[in-house]
Design an enzyme around this catalytic site. Structure first.
Site, PDB file in Angstrom:
ATOM      1  N   ARG A   1      11.423  -1.911  10.951  1.00 25.15           N
ATOM      2  CA  ARG A   1      10.422  -1.604  11.979  1.00 25.15           C
ATOM      3  C   ARG A   1      10.422  -2.665  13.071  1.00 25.15           C
ATOM      4  O   ARG A   1      10.521  -3.851  12.768  1.00 25.15           O
ATOM      5  CB  ARG A   1       9.028  -1.550  11.329  1.00 25.15           C
ATOM      6  CG  ARG A   1       8.701  -0.209  10.739  1.00 25.15           C
ATOM      7  CD  ARG A   1       7.494  -0.248   9.841  1.00 25.15           C
ATOM      8  NE  ARG A   1       6.323  -0.909  10.409  1.00 25.15           N
ATOM      9  CZ  ARG A   1       5.157  -1.023   9.784  1.00 25.15           C
ATOM     10  NH1 ARG A   1       5.013  -0.505   8.577  1.00 25.15           N
ATOM     11  NH2 ARG A   1       4.154  -1.619  10.352  1.00 25.15           N
TER      12      ARG A   1
ATOM     13  N   ARG B   1      -9.384   0.583   9.120  1.00 19.00           N
ATOM     14  CA  ARG B   1      -8.987  -0.805   9.348  1.00 19.00           C
ATOM     15  C   ARG B   1     -10.055  -1.569  10.113  1.00 19.00           C
ATOM     16  O   ARG B   1      -9.862  -2.760  10.398  1.00 19.00           O
ATOM     17  CB  ARG B   1      -7.701  -0.824  10.175  1.00 19.00           C
ATOM     18  CG  ARG B   1      -6.430  -1.127   9.406  1.00 19.00           C
ATOM     19  CD  ARG B   1      -5.297  -1.054  10.404  1.00 19.00           C
ATOM     20  NE  ARG B   1      -4.097  -1.702  10.007  1.00 19.00           N
ATOM     21  CZ  ARG B   1      -3.060  -1.118   9.405  1.00 19.00           C
ATOM     22  NH1 ARG B   1      -3.128   0.133   9.035  1.00 19.00           N
ATOM     23  NH2 ARG B   1      -1.969  -1.801   9.166  1.00 19.00           N
TER      24      ARG B   1
ATOM     25  N   ARG C   1      -0.372  -9.437  13.462  1.00 18.53           N
ATOM     26  CA  ARG C   1      -0.931  -8.415  12.564  1.00 18.53           C
ATOM     27  C   ARG C   1      -1.772  -9.053  11.452  1.00 18.53           C
ATOM     28  O   ARG C   1      -2.801  -8.514  11.058  1.00 18.53           O
ATOM     29  CB  ARG C   1       0.191  -7.555  11.983  1.00 18.53           C
ATOM     30  CG  ARG C   1       0.720  -6.575  13.033  1.00 18.53           C
ATOM     31  CD  ARG C   1       2.068  -6.011  12.684  1.00 18.53           C
ATOM     32  NE  ARG C   1       2.097  -5.380  11.389  1.00 18.53           N
ATOM     33  CZ  ARG C   1       3.200  -5.220  10.660  1.00 18.53           C
ATOM     34  NH1 ARG C   1       4.356  -5.641  11.117  1.00 18.53           N
ATOM     35  NH2 ARG C   1       3.128  -4.631   9.505  1.00 18.53           N
TER      36      ARG C   1
ATOM     37  N   ARG D   1      11.611  -5.731   4.538  1.00 20.14           N
ATOM     38  CA  ARG D   1      11.226  -4.314   4.443  1.00 20.14           C
ATOM     39  C   ARG D   1      12.192  -3.421   5.222  1.00 20.14           C
ATOM     40  O   ARG D   1      12.576  -3.735   6.347  1.00 20.14           O
ATOM     41  CB  ARG D   1       9.809  -4.125   4.978  1.00 20.14           C
ATOM     42  CG  ARG D   1       9.455  -2.642   5.136  1.00 20.14           C
ATOM     43  CD  ARG D   1       7.994  -2.366   5.124  1.00 20.14           C
ATOM     44  NE  ARG D   1       7.233  -3.025   6.156  1.00 20.14           N
ATOM     45  CZ  ARG D   1       5.890  -2.983   6.210  1.00 20.14           C
ATOM     46  NH1 ARG D   1       5.222  -2.303   5.295  1.00 20.14           N
ATOM     47  NH2 ARG D   1       5.244  -3.603   7.160  1.00 20.14           N
TER      48      ARG D   1
ATOM     49  N   LYS E   1       0.838  -1.213   0.000  1.00 20.24           N
ATOM     50  CA  LYS E   1       0.000   0.000   0.000  1.00 20.24           C
ATOM     51  C   LYS E   1       0.873   1.264   0.000  1.00 20.24           C
ATOM     52  O   LYS E   1       0.644   2.181  -0.779  1.00 20.24           O
ATOM     53  CB  LYS E   1      -0.937   0.016   1.223  1.00 20.24           C
ATOM     54  CG  LYS E   1      -1.883  -1.178   1.297  1.00 20.24           C
ATOM     55  CD  LYS E   1      -2.807  -1.102   2.510  1.00 20.24           C
ATOM     56  CE  LYS E   1      -2.108  -1.114   3.840  1.00 20.24           C
ATOM     57  NZ  LYS E   1      -1.341  -2.336   4.151  1.00 20.24           N
TER      58      LYS E   1
HETATM   59  P1  ADP Z   1       1.405  -2.004   7.526  1.00 17.32           P
HETATM   60  O1  ADP Z   1       2.350  -1.154   6.708  1.00 17.32           O
HETATM   61  O2  ADP Z   1       2.011  -3.292   7.925  1.00 17.32           O
HETATM   62  O3  ADP Z   1       0.063  -2.158   6.895  1.00 17.32           O
HETATM   63  P2  ADP Z   1       0.948   0.334   9.182  1.00 17.32           P
HETATM   64  O4  ADP Z   1       2.189   1.132   9.083  1.00 17.32           O
HETATM   65  O5  ADP Z   1      -0.209   0.779   8.373  1.00 17.32           O
HETATM   66  O6  ADP Z   1       1.256  -1.206   8.900  1.00 17.32           O
HETATM   67  O7  ADP Z   1       0.477   0.231  10.699  1.00 17.32           O
HETATM   68  C1  ADP Z   1       1.379  -0.137  11.731  1.00 17.32           C
HETATM   69  C2  ADP Z   1       0.612  -0.273  13.035  1.00 17.32           C
HETATM   70  O8  ADP Z   1       0.002   0.992  13.362  1.00 17.32           O
HETATM   71  C3  ADP Z   1      -0.532  -1.268  13.009  1.00 17.32           C
HETATM   72  O9  ADP Z   1      -0.110  -2.607  13.259  1.00 17.32           O
HETATM   73  C4  ADP Z   1      -1.422  -0.715  14.138  1.00 17.32           C
HETATM   74  O10 ADP Z   1      -0.894  -1.031  15.417  1.00 17.32           O
HETATM   75  C5  ADP Z   1      -1.273   0.797  13.947  1.00 17.32           C
HETATM   76  N1  ADP Z   1      -2.304   1.314  13.024  1.00 17.32           N
HETATM   77  C6  ADP Z   1      -2.096   1.863  11.791  1.00 17.32           C
HETATM   78  N2  ADP Z   1      -3.265   2.221  11.232  1.00 17.32           N
HETATM   79  C7  ADP Z   1      -4.243   1.882  12.114  1.00 17.32           C
HETATM   80  C8  ADP Z   1      -5.654   1.969  12.108  1.00 17.32           C
HETATM   81  N3  ADP Z   1      -6.326   2.469  11.044  1.00 17.32           N
HETATM   82  N4  ADP Z   1      -6.331   1.524  13.203  1.00 17.32           N
HETATM   83  C9  ADP Z   1      -5.696   1.030  14.269  1.00 17.32           C
HETATM   84  N5  ADP Z   1      -4.359   0.903  14.338  1.00 17.32           N
HETATM   85  C10 ADP Z   1      -3.621   1.313  13.264  1.00 17.32           C
HETATM   86  P1  ADP Z   2       2.266  -1.775   3.203  1.00 21.18           P
HETATM   87  O1  ADP Z   2       2.289  -0.263   3.167  1.00 21.18           O
HETATM   88  O2  ADP Z   2       1.035  -2.369   2.578  1.00 21.18           O
HETATM   89  O3  ADP Z   2       2.527  -2.315   4.571  1.00 21.18           O
HETATM   90  P2  ADP Z   2       4.829  -1.605   1.782  1.00 21.18           P
HETATM   91  O4  ADP Z   2       4.562  -0.690   0.641  1.00 21.18           O
HETATM   92  O5  ADP Z   2       5.645  -1.070   2.925  1.00 21.18           O
HETATM   93  O6  ADP Z   2       3.470  -2.291   2.297  1.00 21.18           O
HETATM   94  O7  ADP Z   2       5.564  -2.909   1.184  1.00 21.18           O
HETATM   95  C1  ADP Z   2       5.982  -3.962   2.033  1.00 21.18           C
HETATM   96  C2  ADP Z   2       7.329  -4.503   1.550  1.00 21.18           C
HETATM   97  O8  ADP Z   2       7.166  -5.194   0.312  1.00 21.18           O
HETATM   98  C3  ADP Z   2       8.371  -3.415   1.279  1.00 21.18           C
HETATM   99  O9  ADP Z   2       9.625  -3.959   1.616  1.00 21.18           O
HETATM  100  C4  ADP Z   2       8.243  -3.173  -0.229  1.00 21.18           C
HETATM  101  O10 ADP Z   2       9.478  -2.706  -0.793  1.00 21.18           O
HETATM  102  C5  ADP Z   2       7.904  -4.564  -0.753  1.00 21.18           C
HETATM  103  N1  ADP Z   2       6.967  -4.546  -1.894  1.00 21.18           N
HETATM  104  C6  ADP Z   2       5.931  -3.707  -2.121  1.00 21.18           C
HETATM  105  N2  ADP Z   2       5.276  -4.046  -3.258  1.00 21.18           N
HETATM  106  C7  ADP Z   2       5.925  -5.136  -3.756  1.00 21.18           C
HETATM  107  C8  ADP Z   2       5.735  -5.964  -4.923  1.00 21.18           C
HETATM  108  N3  ADP Z   2       4.729  -5.732  -5.784  1.00 21.18           N
HETATM  109  N4  ADP Z   2       6.591  -6.982  -5.106  1.00 21.18           N
HETATM  110  C9  ADP Z   2       7.609  -7.225  -4.222  1.00 21.18           C
HETATM  111  N5  ADP Z   2       7.843  -6.491  -3.116  1.00 21.18           N
HETATM  112  C10 ADP Z   2       7.011  -5.455  -2.875  1.00 21.18           C
END
Ligand code: ADP
Ligand code: ADP
Length: 222
Positions: free
Chosen positions: A164, A92, A175, A131, A17
């Site tokens: 992270r 979420r 998660r 990541r 995302k």
């Molecule tokens: P990911 O990139 O793995 O999708 P995020 O960076 O979006 O994770 O979120 C990291 C953490 O921040 C989540 O595991 C949660 O603890 C918190 N968080 C983020 N967005 C939300 C939300 N919309 N509602 C509740 N907690 C959230």
């Molecule tokens: P989210 O915001 O949904 O948690 P990220 O954009 O941080 O996800 O991506 C999670 C990890 O996967 C990062 O290390 C990113 O560089 C990698 N990644 C993202 N999209 C792809 C893809 N299409 N193929 C392979 N790796 C990817």
């Protein structure tokens, strides 16, 4: 050609995302609002909100709805979101989705499109483990799939890359469970509203971007 003003990216942790949001921001000009980035910024600045969120995030649990909704709605009230926003990581839960609908509705807006970036769990584990994030701008890299030009250094601003705390395997399992239990019901919620667009997120990054842009450009302004 028009595209929707309020777009919500839905997908499991590490589905891409954040990576795609940066590219969609460049292509569509929508402000990127990422709830996880907002929480991490608050933790870095040691705010009361950051301190409150940290224990939930470290465990892999969701931060409570009231705190999260207030933070994101406040961010959406800033002038740079007046022309629309690209939401990443929020909503979420169903309660968050309903609160967002109500807030946008009160201003005569609605969510125009919800791309659901679908990626199988086993691929997510591989993505999470490699990541790396920039400490200053939050840009997301992967040691194998999307490496920076210089290892450990952000291409955008030269910031230090780090892993992270919540990307550890045991936290990732929590998660993913939280995602399946609390967030995946949003897929039906937005499908019923006629705004869901399923995207295959298990493809190379550029290909996912192409599919997202093509899908969004075929949606009328929201
Ligand atoms: P990911 O990139 O793995 O999708 P995020 O960076 O979006 O994770 O979120 C990291 C953490 O921040 C989540 O595991 C949660 O603890 C918190 N968080 C983020 N967005 C939300 C939300 N919309 N509602 C509740 N907690 C959230
Ligand atoms: P989210 O915001 O949904 O948690 P990220 O954009 O941080 O996800 O991506 C999670 C990890 O996967 C990062 O290390 C990113 O560089 C990698 N990644 C993202 N999209 C792809 C893809 N299409 N193929 C392979 N790796 C990817």
């Amino acid at each position: 050609m028009t595209s929707p003003r309020y777009v919500v990216l839905v997908g499991p942790p590490a589905s891409g995302k954040g990576t795609q949001a940066v590219r969609l921001h460049e292509a569509l000009g929508l402000t990127h609002v990422a709830s996880g980035d907002l929480f991490r910024e608050n933790i870095r600045n040691e705010t009361a909100l950051g301190m409150q969120a940290k224990s939930y995030m470290d465990r892999g649990d969701l931060v409570p709805d009231d705190v999260t909704i207030a933070m994101v709605l406040d961010r959406l009230s800033h002038p740079d979101c007046a022309a629309g926003a690209l939401l990443d990581g929020f909503p979420r839960t169903l309660a968050q989705a309903q609160a967002l609908d109500a807030a946008l509705g009160a201003q005569g807006h609605a969510i125009g499109a919800v791309p659901y970036v679908a990626v199988p769990d086993e691929v997510l584990i591989e993505r999470v483990s490699g990541r790396r994030l920039c400490r200053t701008c939050g840009a997301s890299y992967h040691v194998t799939f999307n490496p920076p030009h210089t290892p450990g250094v952000c291409d955008v601003d030269g910031g230090e890359l780090y892993q992270r705390d919540d990307d550890r395997p045991e936290t990732v399992r929590t998660r993913l469970k939280v995602y399946h239990d609390l967030t995946s019901p949003l897929i039906d919620y937005y499908h019923e509203k006629g705004v869901l667009i399923q995207i295959d997120g298990d493809q190379p990054i550029d290909r996912v971007t192409e599919d997202l842009l093509e899908a969004l450009r075929s949606v009328k302004e929201g």
